[in-house]
Design a protein around this motif. Structure first.
Motif, PDB file in Angstrom:
ATOM      1  N   VAL A  56      -7.092   3.407  -3.513  1.00  0.00           N
ATOM      2  CA  VAL A  56      -7.432   1.978  -3.447  1.00  0.00           C
ATOM      3  C   VAL A  56      -6.178   1.145  -3.685  1.00  0.00           C
ATOM      4  O   VAL A  56      -6.255  -0.005  -4.115  1.00  0.00           O
ATOM      5  N   GLY A  57      -5.008   1.719  -3.393  1.00  0.00           N
ATOM      6  CA  GLY A  57      -3.742   1.048  -3.667  1.00  0.00           C
ATOM      7  C   GLY A  57      -3.571  -0.270  -2.953  1.00  0.00           C
ATOM      8  O   GLY A  57      -2.879  -1.169  -3.434  1.00  0.00           O
ATOM      9  N   ALA A  59      -6.384  -1.943  -1.886  1.00  0.00           N
ATOM     10  CA  ALA A  59      -7.763  -2.446  -1.920  1.00  0.00           C
ATOM     11  C   ALA A  59      -8.498  -2.159  -0.615  1.00  0.00           C
ATOM     12  O   ALA A  59      -9.431  -2.873  -0.260  1.00  0.00           O
ATOM     13  N   ARG A  60      -8.045  -1.123   0.101  1.00  0.00           N
ATOM     14  CA  ARG A  60      -8.628  -0.676   1.370  1.00  0.00           C
ATOM     15  C   ARG A  60      -8.455  -1.692   2.488  1.00  0.00           C
ATOM     16  O   ARG A  60      -9.008  -1.524   3.575  1.00  0.00           O
ATOM     17  N   TYR A  61      -7.655  -2.740   2.270  1.00  0.00           N
ATOM     18  CA  TYR A  61      -7.381  -3.702   3.346  1.00  0.00           C
ATOM     19  C   TYR A  61      -6.656  -3.029   4.509  1.00  0.00           C
ATOM     20  O   TYR A  61      -6.731  -3.496   5.646  1.00  0.00           O
ATOM     21  N   GLU A  62      -5.923  -1.935   4.245  1.00  0.00           N
ATOM     22  CA  GLU A  62      -5.194  -1.270   5.325  1.00  0.00           C
ATOM     23  C   GLU A  62      -6.149  -0.731   6.393  1.00  0.00           C
ATOM     24  O   GLU A  62      -5.772  -0.600   7.562  1.00  0.00           O
ATOM     25  N   PHE A  63      -7.392  -0.430   6.006  1.00  0.00           N
ATOM     26  CA  PHE A  63      -8.336   0.097   6.981  1.00  0.00           C
ATOM     27  C   PHE A  63      -8.872  -0.990   7.919  1.00  0.00           C
ATOM     28  O   PHE A  63      -9.569  -0.681   8.882  1.00  0.00           O
ATOM     29  N   PHE A 210     -14.059  -4.786   2.764  1.00  0.00           N
ATOM     30  CA  PHE A 210     -13.273  -3.602   2.420  1.00  0.00           C
ATOM     31  C   PHE A 210     -13.038  -3.492   0.912  1.00  0.00           C
ATOM     32  O   PHE A 210     -13.292  -2.429   0.333  1.00  0.00           O
ATOM     33  N   PRO A 211     -12.558  -4.557   0.224  1.00  0.00           N
ATOM     34  CA  PRO A 211     -12.434  -4.424  -1.236  1.00  0.00           C
ATOM     35  C   PRO A 211     -13.774  -4.436  -1.960  1.00  0.00           C
ATOM     36  O   PRO A 211     -13.928  -3.790  -2.998  1.00  0.00           O
ATOM     37  N   PRO A 216     -14.715   0.349  -4.033  1.00  0.00           N
ATOM     38  CA  PRO A 216     -15.447   1.152  -5.023  1.00  0.00           C
ATOM     39  C   PRO A 216     -15.950   2.470  -4.454  1.00  0.00           C
ATOM     40  O   PRO A 216     -16.000   3.478  -5.162  1.00  0.00           O
ATOM     41  N   HIS A 217     -16.303   2.474  -3.156  1.00  0.00           N
ATOM     42  CA  HIS A 217     -16.738   3.711  -2.508  1.00  0.00           C
ATOM     43  C   HIS A 217     -15.615   4.746  -2.553  1.00  0.00           C
ATOM     44  O   HIS A 217     -15.818   5.897  -2.969  1.00  0.00           O
ATOM     45  N   ALA A 218     -14.414   4.341  -2.120  1.00  0.00           N
ATOM     46  CA  ALA A 218     -13.280   5.269  -2.097  1.00  0.00           C
ATOM     47  C   ALA A 218     -12.869   5.679  -3.504  1.00  0.00           C
ATOM     48  O   ALA A 218     -12.534   6.841  -3.753  1.00  0.00           O
TER      49      ALA A 218
END
Length: 416
Positions: A56-57, A59-63, A210-211, A216-218
């Protein structure tokens, strides 16, 4: 033509992944002879914790990067990822210091570097996926996994112990991130720090799912490994944690090889699907192929897991083979589920995925803890396999019959 493109891209990444995974697998017998089970257990605990944070480095925004087709908003999203990663790395340094004081882990000073290396590699891999630079991604996998194993062996021969096990993947990860950093986003890397705060806030709001849901999922998904290592080490000691870590590391290698390559291609393919029926066809076909591929894996582990581990890694590691045999059903199900999980992001189903993941983590921990209490380390492995069977069965059924696809034109533009 679309199916041919999916196959060609997958094969490209698969070829790179095969070479990347071959080096750690081939070097494994040497690594287990220069490092002890206890050292593997200590390394695996800190690496699992660092990976838990790294996943989550940004905050999953990269996806969300594959969702941004235009260069300008993609650059804003990259700037947002860079700022979040900087904060998370700083926080991980504090966590490393706390571990040093709490558990007297002298090597915990490497925690922020481990988080930075893993998170930056994940972030820039998505940047490469967006540009569909599959050849570069293939070589990056070779550098990350193969290079990490080679460095671990070198540091092991130098008798660096746990520090050597950690420095290998850290240095390889930082080098991989540097390789994936080209081409620079619009405005250059320095330009990321000049993006207006208003644009950053607008982009963060646009992709808030995503965040809010995927992070939280990841995190919970990665927490599974951290909790497992903590429970096993507390119950049975560092050596038992080393056996568990080695079993998972090598049994999950096919998922990292095939699943990782397929996921990098499947995600943009599902995002670009013109309608629900096409997306379902892609998912169902992928699921069927992965189920067929998993059958030889589970059969080999059930019939010869202890013998294979003792032969390859030395007699001292036979308990890892017993663990691998008991984990075989779980490994096969995870092999199928791993690449398919990107469907939840492509279909904007992160909220559903989070709820399901929480239920899955509860089942995992219950199976692990119950198995430890009843049958020790091997009992924990059988407990996990039994507990996760129902979870993955429902997950596969739900994906194969999905109906709630995103509406066309759902995404709005972001001001530069």
């Amino acid at each position: 033509m679309a199916n041919k493109g999916l196959l060609r891209a997958t094969l490209t990444l698969l070829a790179g992944g095969a070479l990347a995974q071959a080096l750690p697998l081939l070097l494994g017998p040497w690594l287990t002879r220069v490092y002890t089970p206890a050292e593997f257990g200590q390394f695996s605990f800190l690496w699992a914790l660092a990976s838990n944070v790294a996943v989550v480095g940004c905050a999953r925004y990269e996806f969300a990067l594959p969702l941004e087709a235009e260069a300008s908003p993609a650059a804003v999203l990259m700037a947002l990822c860079a700022r979040v990663l900087l904060v998370v790395t700083a926080v991980s340094a504090v966590v490393g210091g706390m571990l040093w004081a709490w558990q007297d882990l002298a090597f915990s000073w490497l925690m922020p570097l481990a988080v930075l290396a893993a998170a930056a590699t994940q972030w820039l891999t998505l940047w490469g996926m967006r540009a569909q630079r599959f050849h570069l991604l293939a070589w990056a996998r070779v550098l990350q996994y193969g290079g990490g194993a080679l460095l671990q062996l070198v540091f092991g021969l130098l008798s660096l112990g746990v520090v050597g096990l950690l420095l290998g993947p850290i240095l390889a990860g930082l080098a991989t991130a540097a390789l994936l950093a080209r081409p620079a986003p619009l405005g250059g890397w320095a330009g990321l720090w000049r993006v207006p705060s208003q644009a950053l806030r607008a982009m963060a709001t646009k992709h808030r799912d995503f965040p809010l849901f995927n992070t939280p999922h990841a995190f919970v998904g990665a927490l599974q490994d951290s909790v497992a290592m903590l429970l096993i080490a507390a119950w049975a000691g560092d050596a038992a944690a080393g056996f568990w870590a080695l079993a998972l590391r090598y049994c999950k290698a096919p998922a990292g090889l095939i699943g990782g390559a397929l996921a990098q291609v499947l995600y943009p393919r599902l995002v670009a699907a013109v309608d629900g029926p096409e997306a379902l066809r892609v998912v169902r076909r992928t699921m069927a192929v992965l189920l067929l591929l998993s059958a030889p894996l589970v059969l080999a582990l059930l019939l010869g897991g202890p013998w294979m581990f003792a032969t390859l890694f030395g007699q001292a590691w036979q308990p890892a083979g017993e663990v691998a045999r008991a984990l075989a059903p779980y490994i096969a199900l995870h092999f199928v589920a791993s690449p398919l999980s990107v469907a939840m992001m492509a279909w904007r189903a992160q909220a559903w995925g989070l709820r399901l993941a929480l239920a899955g983590q509860v089942l995992f921990v219950l199976g692990l803890a119950g198995g430890l209490a009843l049958g020790g380390l091997v009992g924990a492995a059988w407990g996990v396999s039994a507990a996760m069977l129902a979870y993955f069965t429902y997950f596969f059924w739900a994906l194969a019959h999905w109906q709630n696809f995103p509406r066309v034109g759902e995404h709005v533009s972001i001001p530069a």
